[in-house]
Design a protein around this motif. Structure first.
Motif, PDB file in Angstrom:
ATOM      1  N   LYS A 372       0.862  -1.178   0.000  1.00  0.00           N
ATOM      2  CA  LYS A 372       0.000   0.000   0.000  1.00  0.00           C
ATOM      3  C   LYS A 372       0.899   1.229   0.000  1.00  0.00           C
ATOM      4  CE  LYS A 372      -3.742   2.247   2.594  1.00  0.00           C
ATOM      5  NZ  LYS A 372      -4.621   2.156   3.793  1.00  0.00           N
ATOM      6  N   LEU A 373       0.714   2.104  -0.986  1.00  0.00           N
ATOM      7  CA  LEU A 373       1.584   3.264  -1.142  1.00  0.00           C
ATOM      8  C   LEU A 373       0.742   4.516  -1.371  1.00  0.00           C
ATOM      9  CD1 LEU A 373       4.427   4.474  -1.446  1.00  0.00           C
ATOM     10  CD2 LEU A 373       4.332   3.877  -3.878  1.00  0.00           C
ATOM     11  N   GLU A 374       0.943   5.534  -0.514  1.00  0.00           N
ATOM     12  CA  GLU A 374       0.254   6.817  -0.647  1.00  0.00           C
ATOM     13  C   GLU A 374       1.300   7.930  -0.599  1.00  0.00           C
ATOM     14  OE1 GLU A 374      -2.750   7.278   2.290  1.00  0.00           O
ATOM     15  OE2 GLU A 374      -3.689   5.337   1.898  1.00  0.00           O
ATOM     16  N   LEU A 375       1.430   8.668  -1.679  1.00  0.00           N
ATOM     17  CA  LEU A 375       2.346   9.798  -1.769  1.00  0.00           C
ATOM     18  C   LEU A 375       1.544  10.965  -2.320  1.00  0.00           C
ATOM     19  CD1 LEU A 375       5.352   7.883  -3.379  1.00  0.00           C
ATOM     20  CD2 LEU A 375       5.102   8.485  -0.986  1.00  0.00           C
ATOM     21  N   ILE A 376       0.879  11.709  -1.444  1.00  0.00           N
ATOM     22  CA  ILE A 376      -0.129  12.654  -1.920  1.00  0.00           C
ATOM     23  C   ILE A 376       0.037  14.031  -1.301  1.00  0.00           C
ATOM     24  CG2 ILE A 376      -1.813  10.817  -2.244  1.00  0.00           C
ATOM     25  CD1 ILE A 376      -3.243  11.910   0.276  1.00  0.00           C
ATOM     26  N   THR A 377      -0.610  14.991  -1.925  1.00  0.00           N
ATOM     27  CA  THR A 377      -0.793  16.322  -1.389  1.00  0.00           C
ATOM     28  C   THR A 377      -2.277  16.527  -1.134  1.00  0.00           C
ATOM     29  OG1 THR A 377      -0.605  18.691  -1.839  1.00  0.00           O
ATOM     30  CG2 THR A 377      -0.906  17.260  -3.726  1.00  0.00           C
ATOM     31  N   ARG A 405      -2.033   5.588  -4.053  1.00  0.00           N
ATOM     32  CA  ARG A 405      -2.591   6.945  -4.027  1.00  0.00           C
ATOM     33  C   ARG A 405      -1.476   7.892  -4.443  1.00  0.00           C
ATOM     34  NH1 ARG A 405      -5.780   9.091   1.171  1.00  0.00           N
ATOM     35  NH2 ARG A 405      -7.421   7.814   0.238  1.00  0.00           N
ATOM     36  N   LEU A 406      -1.658   8.542  -5.599  1.00  0.00           N
ATOM     37  CA  LEU A 406      -0.568   9.318  -6.194  1.00  0.00           C
ATOM     38  C   LEU A 406      -1.142  10.316  -7.188  1.00  0.00           C
ATOM     39  CD1 LEU A 406       2.569   9.526  -6.515  1.00  0.00           C
ATOM     40  CD2 LEU A 406       2.344   7.889  -8.401  1.00  0.00           C
ATOM     41  N   SER A 407      -0.720  11.579  -7.079  1.00  0.00           N
ATOM     42  CA  SER A 407      -1.132  12.589  -8.050  1.00  0.00           C
ATOM     43  C   SER A 407      -0.303  12.429  -9.319  1.00  0.00           C
ATOM     44  CB  SER A 407      -0.931  14.000  -7.465  1.00  0.00           C
ATOM     45  OG  SER A 407      -1.741  14.187  -6.332  1.00  0.00           O
ATOM     46  N   LEU A 408      -0.959  12.579 -10.471  1.00  0.00           N
ATOM     47  CA  LEU A 408      -0.313  12.275 -11.754  1.00  0.00           C
ATOM     48  C   LEU A 408      -0.452  13.426 -12.736  1.00  0.00           C
ATOM     49  CD1 LEU A 408      -1.597   8.617 -12.213  1.00  0.00           C
ATOM     50  CD2 LEU A 408       0.750   9.298 -11.645  1.00  0.00           C
ATOM     51  N   ASP A 409       0.615  13.633 -13.521  1.00  0.00           N
ATOM     52  CA  ASP A 409       0.580  14.536 -14.665  1.00  0.00           C
ATOM     53  C   ASP A 409       0.276  13.683 -15.896  1.00  0.00           C
ATOM     54  OD1 ASP A 409       0.974  16.281 -16.730  1.00  0.00           O
ATOM     55  OD2 ASP A 409       3.120  16.614 -16.348  1.00  0.00           O
ATOM     56  N   THR A 410      -0.923  13.832 -16.439  1.00  0.00           N
ATOM     57  CA  THR A 410      -1.351  12.985 -17.561  1.00  0.00           C
ATOM     58  C   THR A 410      -1.306  13.722 -18.893  1.00  0.00           C
ATOM     59  OG1 THR A 410      -3.685  13.608 -17.304  1.00  0.00           O
ATOM     60  CG2 THR A 410      -2.895  11.732 -16.010  1.00  0.00           C
TER      61      THR A 410
END
Length: 508
Positions: A372-377, A405-410
């Protein structure tokens, strides 16, 4: 009544449906009707009807109508006595009070201040609810009367009271009034050092949330033989002795340090050296430098606080973003993070954590056991720098990863040729993209289904508004992107099916 209803197992099954939360909220009238139907139904119906109470009013209204009046003309209803109370006035109360197992007294409940003292003088017993097992006090009014609710069977006590001064002297009575106590939460109030001795008389305590101001009190907590979870706040920085007892926190499994600065948290790490930690959460206040953050993370590695178990979790909350003049502050880099190679659950919530593809690749190589990995703002205004290409490192190295959980530049979506060297990672089933924007749902579904074919859900901030701070001004813009993410989620099974069909055709 049919004879089959006299069989205890069948009768229990009849009332089983009323034990769900939804049934209880809609079924109070039905239970009251059943209680009045016949003697067979009366006992189980009354037991469910009274089991969980969210107000003291119901039990107070069991007293004679000529004894009390309820004034509802004010924002906080007030109960008043119309005449002196006698022992006979308690007959109906003593019939129903033993059925109450859980009581949650909330802030806008009612005020009993004007009658509690008079009722206490006439009450035949020293405990209003003798079979109470859970007590929640979520208000500051009438707090001095909580002692009347301390029962010998109490296992859980939740105290959530805002300042100012709340008298916590009742804690001294817990060892002999509540010998079975297992869980004690005291939120919003600092426990005075003078009364922390009550902890010595609670050997069954397994969960504790408390705010302390003295190292001696912390050592006292560390000697609780069955303590497994500790949520700790400090009202001031404590001095850590040069030598510590070796029998502290021997069975502690989960530790939360809340609003404790990095330097103090680093000094506390030696206290945990003998703990059997499976998880630790650190919530930082204010601005912290990269240096002190790395010192804290390194101390956790050096002391092996998270390296003794096959199932470890680490959560690091630092939601405050630095101001422009402090751009070098609050930064969390990957230097110390990648040392925690045995972690299986990691959550970092920080507005100052800038995670580019190279950092994610380093982390993926270090955290090969991660599930489980969460790297978020938590901020909607912070533009993500992790691209979809960065997910390839997770697919290659984190083969056990299940939730992300991760914010992405798509803005750029890799072509199929660039993912051909990646063996599909079949464990990932959920990804939360927060406030990330998406402009091409179909191409995203094509890409993500190639590396994570078992992905079932794509979540955004709208699916978890408790974690993310929603900017109302940009609500429409984020809602449009939320809809595109859901379209992409719906397309993923189609691409997986097409690839599987192509594979089967190639085998012929």
């Amino acid at each position: 009544m049919h004879r089959c209803l006299s069989i205890p197992e069948i009768l229990s099954a009849v009332f089983l449906n009323f034990q769900t939360t939804e049934a209880r909220s809609a079924g109070h009238e039905a239970l009251a009707t059943l209680a009045r139907t016949c003697t067979t139904f009366q006992s189980p119906a009354l037991a469910l009807l009274w089991r969980a109470q969210e107000t003291m009013l119901n039990i107070i209204l069991c007293m004679p109508p000529d004894l009390i009046s309820v004034d509802t003309s004010t924002s906080l209803p007030t109960v008043r006595l119309l005449r002196p109370a006698t022992a006979s006035d308690w007959d109906r109360v003593l019939l129903y009070a033993p059925l109450v197992r859980q009581l949650w007294s909330k802030g806008q409940d009612l005020s009993l201040a004007s009658i509690f003292l008079a009722l206490n003088l006439s009450m035949p017993t020293n405990c209003l609810f003798p079979n109470l097992t859970r007590l929640g006090w979520v208000k500051s009014t009438d707090f001095r009367y909580i002692g009347f609710l301390l029962a010998p069977r109490l296992e859980h006590i939740f105290i959530i009271c805002p300042p100012p001064d709340i008298n916590l002297s009742f804690l001294a009575a817990l060892p002999y009034r509540c010998p079975l106590l297992q869980l004690l939460y005291i939120s919003g109030q600092h426990v005075p050092d003078a009364i922390c001795g009550f902890l010595d008389g609670l050997p069954n305590l397994t969960h504790l949330e408390v705010t302390l101001a003295d190292m001696r009190s912390l050592i006292r907590i560390g000697r609780l033989p069955r303590l497994r979870r500790l949520f700790l706040r400090l009202s001031r920085s404590v001095a850590i002795p040069a030598t510590l007892p070796e029998d502290l926190f021997l069975n502690l499994e989960h530790m939360t340090l809340y609003d404790i600065d990095c330097r103090t948290a680093t000094r506390l790490v030696p206290v945990l050296v003998h703990a059997k930690l499976k998880g630790i959460r650190i919530h930082l206040p204010g601005s912290q430098t990269t240096s002190v953050v790395n010192d804290l993370l390194k101390s956790l590695v050096d002391r092996s606080c998270l390296e003794t178990s096959s199932s470890n979790s680490f959560r690091f909350d630092h939601p405050e973003a630095p101001i422009p003049a402090q751009s070098a502050l609050c930064a969390i880099d990957t230097h110390s993070l990648r040392l925690h190679c045995r972690l299986t659950e990691v959550a970092i919530v920080s507005d100052a954590f800038s995670l580019h593809d190279c950092c994610l690749s380093e982390i993926a190589r270090s955290w090969t056991r991660i599930r489980k990995l969460e790297l978020i703002t938590s901020s909607p205004n912070k533009k993500p720098v992790t691209t979809l290409s960065g997910l390839l490192a997770l697919a290659r190295h984190c083969r056990a990863l299940k939730t992300l959980r991760l914010s992405l530049d798509t803005s750029s979506i890799p072509q199929a040729a660039s993912t051909s060297d990646v063996v599909p990672q079949i464990c990932l089933i959920s990804i939360d993209v927060g406030f990330s924007a998406l402009y091409d749902a179909l191409n995203f579904a094509r890409f993500i289904s190639g590396i994570f074919p078992n992905l079932k859900s794509v979540l955004t901030y709208q699916d978890d508004k408790l974690t993310y701070r929603v900017n109302q001004a940009d609500e429409a813009w984020h809602a449009a992107h939320h809809q595109r993410w859901k379209e992409a989620e719906a397309h993923i099974p189609m691409f997986v099916a097409v690839r599987e069909e192509g594979r089967l055709l190639a085998q012929r």
